[in-house]
Design an enzyme around this catalytic site. Sequence first.
Site, PDB file in Angstrom:
ATOM      1  N   CYS A 135      -6.299   6.057  -3.686  1.00  0.00           N
ATOM      2  CA  CYS A 135      -7.029   4.791  -3.567  1.00  0.00           C
ATOM      3  C   CYS A 135      -8.471   4.961  -4.030  1.00  0.00           C
ATOM      4  O   CYS A 135      -9.011   4.111  -4.743  1.00  0.00           O
ATOM      5  CB  CYS A 135      -6.990   4.282  -2.131  1.00  0.00           C
ATOM      6  N   CYS A 137      -4.422   1.848   5.614  1.00  0.00           N
ATOM      7  CA  CYS A 137      -4.708   0.411   5.718  1.00  0.00           C
ATOM      8  C   CYS A 137      -3.449  -0.432   5.792  1.00  0.00           C
ATOM      9  O   CYS A 137      -3.298  -1.270   6.665  1.00  0.00           O
ATOM     10  CB  CYS A 137      -5.549  -0.031   4.529  1.00  0.00           C
TER      11      CYS A 137
END
EC number: 2.8.1.13
Length: 374
Positions: free
Chosen positions: A108, A204
Amino acid sequence: MTSPALKDPAKTRVIVGMSGGVDSSVSALLLIEQGYQVEGLFMKNWEEDDGTEYCTAREDLADAQAVCDRIGIKLHTANFAAEYWDNVFEHFLEEYKAGRTPNPDILCNREIKFKAFLDYALSLGADLIATGHYVRRRDTGDLTELLKGLDPNKDQSYFLHAVGGKEIARTLFPVGELEKPEVRAIAEKHGLATAKKKDSTGICFIGERRFSDFLKQYLPAQPGDIETTEGEVIGRHHGLMYHTIGQRQGLGIGGLKDAGDEPWYVLHKDLTRNVLVVGQGNEHPWLFSRALLASEIFWVNPIDLSSPRQLTAKVRYRQSDQQCTLELTETGYRAVFDEPQRAVTPGQSVVFYDGEVCLGGGVIEAAEPWSPRA
């Protein structure tokens, strides 16, 4: 080449990645105090499809907006969910399918925060971006090095090791010189809405859900046997993808005759036979490795490995630095450790350091046992 960060702050436009947390909030505030032209940008990287918003994106956006309103800066928003799915999440699933334990935060950072976000910020006319990561940067001639954050409890260089020096050169890390309590104190002093907000934990897109419940939405589980190192079948697992090396919880083993009281740990995942190999005791010999092989290596800046190098390494976040010798062999990168390493896990990252400088790292392909296995 002059680093963009060396320009006059008053003439430098910086867009801060605002997560809705305290670290990015204080980063924006500090940059304003340093005289930069500051704006914020909130990234949405995951599309919730069930209305429950596990990522708390709505709440985080509201917090980011409240902070930007408080300190008087504009907040942009951008949706990178498609990029996240293509470049991070699909790789995450492939790794689990292959029986490995990946770390999506590292991808990410490389693909979203320091690529999609950086490109988008530059398209908005930014000179630099900034994030709330606990790392530092140092310009040395034509290169920009990535350094550990000063707070050893919060240093996040492990997660940024796959970001290139050119991207680091375009980024400021205002809280990298601070310790976490200082950051919260600054936020509280300036009345920021995020001052007491809890740090985010976990991945997340999984949020507060049980990991196994999330994973089975995307991958079919393949149950199989649980065996001891002697080959005795003592139970069943629901799928190798739910387990990682060194894991103790969730094995469902207990009450075995003559087994003793010591807890059971995952020692090995036999992908060929779909078998989970377990053993008793936190110090079981199978848990320890003397060396590892790594692939998908990324260096922050080019390094010379024409001969073996004495470095330090981490095979997991927050691990203390481990002395090792790194060499480039015919089969790839091999790190040999001075001391036994516990629970070296294929799919996780090994990150290499030279003192406080994060050199880069790669994905653990395989671990070499510390002692011979029968």
